[in-house]
Motif scaffolding. Structure first.
Motif, mmCIF file in Angstrom:
data_model
loop_
_atom_site.group_PDB
_atom_site.id
_atom_site.type_symbol
_atom_site.label_atom_id
_atom_site.label_comp_id
_atom_site.label_asym_id
_atom_site.label_seq_id
_atom_site.Cartn_x
_atom_site.Cartn_y
_atom_site.Cartn_z
ATOM 1 N N GLY A 1 26.571 38.348 37.054
ATOM 2 C CA GLY A 1 26.654 37.923 38.444
ATOM 3 C C GLY A 1 27.910 37.129 38.734
ATOM 4 N N ASP A 2 28.838 37.133 37.793
ATOM 5 C CA ASP A 2 30.045 36.308 37.879
ATOM 6 C C ASP A 2 31.232 37.137 38.379
ATOM 7 O OD1 ASP A 2 32.095 34.513 37.617
ATOM 8 O OD2 ASP A 2 31.963 34.326 35.424
ATOM 9 N N ALA A 3 31.573 36.974 39.658
ATOM 10 C CA ALA A 3 32.674 37.735 40.243
ATOM 11 C C ALA A 3 34.030 37.262 39.751
ATOM 12 C CB ALA A 3 32.616 37.646 41.765
ATOM 13 N N SER A 4 34.097 36.093 39.109
ATOM 14 C CA SER A 4 35.390 35.605 38.601
ATOM 15 C C SER A 4 35.911 36.466 37.456
ATOM 16 C CB SER A 4 35.271 34.144 38.146
ATOM 17 O OG SER A 4 34.479 34.042 36.973
ATOM 18 N N LEU A 5 35.040 37.338 36.912
ATOM 19 C CA LEU A 5 35.503 38.270 35.871
ATOM 20 C C LEU A 5 36.460 39.316 36.439
ATOM 21 C CD1 LEU A 5 32.133 38.834 33.967
ATOM 22 C CD2 LEU A 5 34.161 37.692 33.060
ATOM 23 N N LEU A 6 36.476 39.462 37.756
ATOM 24 C CA LEU A 6 37.387 40.419 38.395
ATOM 25 C C LEU A 6 38.763 39.767 38.530
ATOM 26 C CD1 LEU A 6 34.887 41.570 41.168
ATOM 27 C CD2 LEU A 6 35.382 42.750 39.013
ATOM 28 N N LYS A 7 39.321 39.412 37.401
ATOM 29 C CA LYS A 7 40.584 38.675 37.380
ATOM 30 C C LYS A 7 41.742 39.551 37.857
ATOM 31 C CE LYS A 7 39.063 36.041 33.321
ATOM 32 N NZ LYS A 7 39.382 35.648 31.923
ATOM 33 N N PRO A 8 42.648 39.000 38.638
ATOM 34 C CA PRO A 8 43.808 39.781 39.081
ATOM 35 C C PRO A 8 44.589 40.372 37.913
ATOM 36 C CG PRO A 8 43.647 37.743 40.322
ATOM 37 C CD PRO A 8 42.624 37.655 39.234
ATOM 38 N N GLU A 9 44.684 39.611 36.828
ATOM 39 C CA GLU A 9 45.449 40.102 35.674
ATOM 40 C C GLU A 9 44.699 41.193 34.903
ATOM 41 O OE1 GLU A 9 43.590 36.112 34.326
ATOM 42 O OE2 GLU A 9 44.380 37.053 36.163
ATOM 43 N N TRP A 10 43.426 41.373 35.202
ATOM 44 C CA TRP A 10 42.645 42.436 34.569
ATOM 45 C C TRP A 10 42.563 43.686 35.453
ATOM 46 C CZ3 TRP A 10 37.604 40.014 32.036
ATOM 47 C CH2 TRP A 10 37.991 39.187 30.967
ATOM 48 N N ARG A 11 43.049 43.591 36.654
ATOM 49 C CA ARG A 11 42.941 44.717 37.596
ATOM 50 C C ARG A 11 43.899 45.836 37.181
ATOM 51 N NH1 ARG A 11 42.730 44.429 44.204
ATOM 52 N NH2 ARG A 11 43.560 46.500 44.659
ATOM 53 N N PRO A 12 43.432 47.082 37.148
ATOM 54 C CA PRO A 12 44.274 48.194 36.672
ATOM 55 C C PRO A 12 45.340 48.597 37.684
ATOM 56 C CG PRO A 12 42.196 49.034 37.481
ATOM 57 C CD PRO A 12 42.080 47.527 37.512
ATOM 58 N N THR A 13 46.407 49.172 37.180
ATOM 59 C CA THR A 13 47.431 49.814 38.013
ATOM 60 C C THR A 13 47.650 51.201 37.429
ATOM 61 O OG1 THR A 13 49.176 48.808 36.670
ATOM 62 C CG2 THR A 13 48.574 47.677 38.699
ATOM 63 N N TYR A 14 46.962 52.178 38.006
ATOM 64 C CA TYR A 14 46.983 53.535 37.454
ATOM 65 C C TYR A 14 48.320 54.223 37.699
ATOM 66 C CZ TYR A 14 41.926 52.806 37.344
ATOM 67 O OH TYR A 14 40.666 52.306 37.116
ATOM 68 N N GLN A 15 48.630 55.158 36.803
ATOM 69 C CA GLN A 15 49.851 55.939 36.921
ATOM 70 C C GLN A 15 49.534 57.248 37.660
ATOM 71 O OE1 GLN A 15 52.621 54.291 35.675
ATOM 72 N NE2 GLN A 15 50.994 52.760 35.416
#
Length: 654
Positions: free
Chosen positions: A44-58
């Motif tokens: 239930g912890d939305a802080s796991l959606l860290k900006p540095e963990w967000r993908p940037t697909y090719q």
């Protein structure tokens, strides 16, 4: 940590012991963004959606998520702790608030998803139940359901789905199937190399995921086994009339019923009556042979790819392949190594999207996560949905201000064209070969059905025993194929990969509506329907995969079928609630909808005047394709609007 798991894999059973080491191995195979979303569900912890963990697909390699090995390592370590603790002592998961789900949508796809998709994702994830499940729970509905009878034509993907939902609603039904088994296209198409070209974790029922697909794009036998398993799991076979065809259906306005004439395997006829008639026969089920002079004169075996002759051994034979569409694209690389020589006759080349994992196995660790990590499978499905469907739609939309090359329809379309053309050229080993000029299409990307390419097609065309010719065929002779350049290409076997009569919807069935009006005469070669399902003058007739419900670049047809079946069942429910026996779409509603569809199709790559394809009928109109987003179809088919229909009672009480 240890845990038992049951590996179903289409009926097979295998028990595998999971421990810390195996969990680590499974996490190595994870699609990391979907994994993070699973952790949010657990904690239930939305802080796991860290900006540095967000993908940037090719663009050309969506398996590359753009994160460093160190970052991925941190995510896996976090997942090992959270997921391991949860699996040791599972507990009920609390629903996530909509803002968190909204964040997760952006996170898993790596882009900012429009707000309108929030309700859609919640429905697909079934966080609070799905709107696609029928709910006929009141005594009135249950009594009405028991008094109905629905005839469904076709026991393929859509027909089986219809049967499942009707049974859940308590509505008696029968499925009419011309073949001896279920499966539809996956039963009939058995050519070498036949496989799905839509990722399997999306090409499956949302309510019946198979977490153990052996490959990302499974071959025909696996898909057939999936649908056969569905028929068995839901006990549908007892409601299917196999080797039976619907010859004629006529609507009786007095009773508000369909009178249906069936032809059985032994040639005998039987008549049945139905409250509603649902056609689930698909669009690509009637093989099309080209109109070529002398076609019947060929002396050797000749057949269509959809009617593959397994009794014909191609080993050491000279094989002529007519067509370079989806089927030929798949079977040519399979037959080339065994044939003495293969000549491929091409009218127009296909666009082939680079897909390196097209024939790859799904890693065992990913299968385990699909089965055990909460909602991992749902978020992976949404990642596929956005990246290979909705996210690509703008690239095939015509930019009215575009003044670039004629073979593109806008800047994004031209960019993708350049990239994919480059990927195709890179596979040609001999740079002096004229092959590049033959295999790069001169029409816009999205103008015709695009195929998936892991290199096998170009590799096959560059074999010493394979020749690709784009000289037009002028005649077929007993010895082979004559082309416009005056050359006779001798062959022992001729295989047609020439597609289907896509625009001949519901042929050869005879369907007569109000006043004996014939459906095919009404359409006059230009089939139209409201949301692909209903048409004026034909009450209680519903079509699945009807006119303008094909999708080119944005989605799985199973998604469309689930939406359509929900709408159909809700239509029957509306009839009960309104106390009527008949519902018929209003002519003005139907016409206004089709005006919008036609106008929008002209704004898409496949609707441009310089592109000819099976998407268009003989009059040049796009009769196949849905030009809007999937979310629009989902929203429109949650339930019917009673104002769109003429609702009436039968003259004769049942």
């Amino acid at each position: 940590m240890s845990r038992w798991r049951l590996k179903r894999e289409c009926g097979g059973v295998e028990i595998v012991r999971m421990n810390d080491k195996n969990l680590e191995a499974a996490l190595e195979d994870a699609h990391v963004p979907a994994l993070v979303c699973s952790l949010v569900h657990i904690t239930g912890d939305a802080s796991l959606l860290k900006p540095e963990w967000r993908p940037t697909y090719q663009l050309m390699d969506r398996t590359n998520i753009g994160l460093s090995e160190e970052t991925v390592g941190d995510i896996r370590a976090t997942a090992k702790k959270i997921l391991g603790d949860y699996l040791n002592a599972p507990y009920p998961l609390a629903p996530l608030p909509p803002p968190t789900v909204r964040q997760m949508m952006d996170f898993v796809t790596g882009v900012d998803i429009p707000e309108q998709y929030t309700a859609f994702v919640a429905d697909e994830l079934a966080i609070s139940g799905s709107t696609k499940d029928p709910h006929w729970e009141t005594p009135k509905l249950k009594k009405a359901a028991a008094g109905m009878k629905v005839i469904v034509v076709g026991a393929g993907m859509s027909g089986l789905l219809t049967g499942i939902r009707l049974r859940q609603a308590g509505i008696p039904f029968e499925i009419i199937e011309k073949n001896a088994d279920v499966g539809g296209t996956w039963l009939e198409n058995q050519y070498p190399g036949c496989r799905v070209d839509n990722a399997n974790h999306m090409y499956s029922y949302s309510f019946e995921p198979n977490h153990f697909w052996p490959q990302h794009f499974s071959p025909q036998p696996v898909l057939l086994k999936y649908f056969q398993g569905i028929a068995d799991r839901y006990d549908l076979r007892r409601s299917i009339r196999f080797e039976t065809t619907l010859e004629e259906a006529a609507f009786d306005e007095r009773t508000g019923k369909w009178n249906i004439r069936l032809r059985k395997k032994d040639g005998g006829e039987e008549r049945v009556e139905a409250t509603a008639l649902v056609t689930a026969v698909g669009q690509l089920n009637r093989p099309r042979f080209p109109d070529i002079k002398g076609r019947e004169s060929f002396a050797g075996p000749n057949f269509h790819s959809a009617q593959w002759r397994h009794d014909v051994d191609l080993t050491g034979k000279r094989v002529a392949v007519i067509g370079t569409g989806a089927s030929a694209f798949q079977f040519t690389p399979e037959i080339a190594p065994k044939a003495a020589h293969v000549t491929v006759f091409q009218r127009t080349p296909p666009w082939a999207f680079p897909t390196a994992h097209y024939h790859d196995d799904v890693p065992e660790g990913m299968k385990w996560l699909m089965e055990h990590a909460p909602f991992y499978d749902k978020w992976y499905r949404f990642y596929l949905f956005w990246g290979s469907t909705e996210g690509f739609l703008p690239a095939v939309r015509v930019d009215p201000t575009w003044n670039g090359p004629e073979h593109s329809v806008g800047p994004a379309n031209d960019m993708f064209r350049t990239m994919i053309a480059g990927a195709i050229k890179a596979q040609i080993l001999d740079t002096s070969s004229p092959l590049a000029d033959k295999v790069i299409p001169n029409y816009p990307l999205g103008g015709k059905r695009a195929l998936l390419d892991n290199g096998s097609w170009l590799k096959a065309l560059q074999r010493d025993n394979v020749e690709l010719t784009d000289s037009a065929i002028t005649e077929i002779t007993p010895k082979g194929v004559m082309t416009a350049d005056g050359k006779l290409h001798e062959a022992d076997v001729l295989i047609y990969g020439t597609g289907f009569y896509a625009s001949r919807f519901l042929m050869p069935m005879k369907i007569k509506g109000r006043g004996g009006k014939d459906l095919h005469e009404t359409w006059d070669g230009d089939p139209r329907a409201y949301y692909g399902m209903t048409t004026p003058g034909f009450p209680n007739l519903f079509m699945i995969y009807g006119p303008n419900t094909n999708i080119v670049v944005n989605g799985s047809i199973i998604f469309f079928s689930e939406c359509s079946v929900r709408y159909i069942v809700e239509s029957l429910k509306m009839m009960v609630e309104k106390g009527v026996d008949m519902m018929e779409v209003r002519q003005d509603v139907h016409d206004e909808f089709n005006v919008r569809v036609d106008a929008e199709n002209l704004k898409m790559a496949w609707g441009t005047p310089n592109v000819n394809s099976w998407y268009k009928n003989e009059k040049g109109r796009v009769t196949q394709n849905w030009p809007f987003s999937l979310i629009e179809y989902w929203q429109a088919t949650i339930a019917p609007n009673p104002d769109d229909f003429i609702l009436s009672k039968a003259k004769v009480e049942a």
